[in-house]
Design an enzyme around this catalytic site. Structure first.
Site, PDB file in Angstrom:
ATOM      1  N   HIS A 100       0.833  -1.196   0.000  1.00 42.87           N
ATOM      2  CA  HIS A 100       0.000   0.000   0.000  1.00 42.87           C
ATOM      3  C   HIS A 100       0.871   1.250   0.000  1.00 42.87           C
ATOM      4  CE1 HIS A 100      -3.135  -2.837   1.006  1.00 42.87           C
ATOM      5  NE2 HIS A 100      -2.543  -3.131   2.143  1.00 42.87           N
ATOM      6  N   GLU A 118      -1.180  -0.130   8.398  1.00 39.64           N
ATOM      7  CA  GLU A 118      -2.109  -1.023   9.090  1.00 39.64           C
ATOM      8  C   GLU A 118      -1.379  -1.830  10.147  1.00 39.64           C
ATOM      9  OE1 GLU A 118      -3.145  -4.622   6.447  1.00 39.64           O
ATOM     10  OE2 GLU A 118      -2.328  -3.165   5.030  1.00 39.64           O
ATOM     11  N   HIS A 175       3.414  -7.465   1.882  1.00 34.51           N
ATOM     12  CA  HIS A 175       2.857  -8.339   2.908  1.00 34.51           C
ATOM     13  C   HIS A 175       1.755  -9.212   2.329  1.00 34.51           C
ATOM     14  CE1 HIS A 175       0.212  -4.794   2.802  1.00 34.51           C
ATOM     15  NE2 HIS A 175      -0.756  -5.629   3.138  1.00 34.51           N
ATOM     16  N   ARG A 195      -1.463  -5.003  -6.038  1.00 33.93           N
ATOM     17  CA  ARG A 195      -1.251  -6.445  -5.978  1.00 33.93           C
ATOM     18  C   ARG A 195       0.054  -6.797  -6.687  1.00 33.93           C
ATOM     19  NH1 ARG A 195      -6.057  -8.198  -8.214  1.00 33.93           N
ATOM     20  NH2 ARG A 195      -7.113  -7.845  -6.235  1.00 33.93           N
TER      21      ARG A 195
END
Length: 318
Positions: A100, A118, A175, A195
């Site tokens: 991200h 996150e 991740h 992705r």
């Protein structure tokens, strides 16, 4: 004055890698055979939660944020977007390997306010379960070359996990959540994913799922550095409070309640997810039962509350 929690209805999301644990473990009514995500505290347009109680029953958390800023101590924050999104993810199969962007890239390239940092609290993990967290490339050129050549076995770093583990994932970190893992994710309120690799899976039309290698190579942190988080623990009567991470976007705690505790709300507002057990929260002599699978916001208008019971919670604030 609004003197009760804002209890929220989870928004269930179908995912190719999802399973049935959001129903079997949390009692949610799952509309899909492969239900991968429950957006449990969300004001994001892709999955806004409805409020289940009180004067704002039936309205969304986003509506409350925009029109009742006193609940969040945001009277001067016109136009600001609700900052945090909390999800539960059931990885019946491996999630795609992804990354991200940070806020600057997200604002410039995607036109949205937030990138995505996150963190994960592992609720359940089958024996031998692993995450992907980071990579072995020493330079951006080496990273790009490995991506283009599909050298995933040598590029990606795997990490074993068990229930109760906590993982911090800053923006720019490659991740993936592995099969057999259920996590509670606290993140910036963003839905941007680049992705990197998807195990050659196809979508419902039989087409390979889209990859975003160019963007991923631009935003990935090189070289990878494992983030450092130091946990702090304190006892408040019968409540053990463990601070899991404190950083620019959110602070996250694990609360373990074994009895009674009186609490002061000393932040703008608190987000609470009950991950185990049963308890009650009392505000101004009114008690509300809470149990595993409940999620709520304690608004700024609540100055103090008490907890009673035996339960574990993941709690966050800005």
């Amino acid at each position: 004055m609004y003197n009760e929690p804002l209890f929220l209805e989870p928004v269930l999301q179908e995912r190719i890698w999802g399973g049935r644990k959001l129903q079997t473990e949390f009692g949610y009514s799952t509309p899909y055979e492969r239900t991968g995500e429950a957006w449990v505290i969300s004001a994001h347009p892709n999955g806004p939660c409805q409020i289940k109680n009180g004067p704002l029953e039936g309205r969304t958390l986003q509506d409350a944020w925009e029109n009742h800023k006193e609940l969040f101590n945001r009277a001067e924050a016109a136009g600001e977007t609700y900052p945090i999104l909390v999800k539960i993810l059931d990885a019946n199969e491996n999630l795609s390997v992804q990354v991200h962007p940070d806020d600057i890239y997200a604002q410039k390239q995607e036109g949205v306010p937030y990138g995505k940092t996150e963190c994960w609290y592992v609720l359940d993990a089958e024996e031998g379960a692993e995450l992907i967290l980071g990579h072995h490339a020493d330079s951006r050129e080496e990273l790009k070359q490995a991506m283009e050549n599909g050298e995933w076995d040598t590029l990606l770093k795997s990490v074993p996990v068990t229930a109760g583990d906590f993982v911090y994932v800053p923006s720019g970190t490659i991740h993936a959540i592995g099969a057999g893992i259920v996590i509670l994710e606290t993140q910036q309120s963003s839905d941007i994913t680049y992705r990197v690799y998807d195990y050659d899976r196809t979508d419902t039309s039989g087409e390979p799922r889209e990859l975003h290698l160019e963007q991923a190579a631009e935003v990935t942190n090189v070289p990878h550095e494992d983030p450092s988080v130091g946990t702090l623990q304190e006892a408040i009567e019968d409540l053990t409070v463990q601070k899991l991470v404190e950083e620019a976007y959110f602070t996250v705690y694990h609360w373990d309640l074994q009895g009674d505790a009186m609490m002061e709300r000393d932040k703008d507002f608190l987000q609470v997810s009950v991950i185990k057990g049963e308890a009650s929260i009392t505000i101004d002599d009114t008690s509300f039962a809470i149990e595993k699978g409940d999620h709520f916001v304690i608004p700024h208008t609540v100055k103090a509350f008490s907890l009673k019971g035996n339960a574990e919670m993941v709690v966050s604030h800005t």
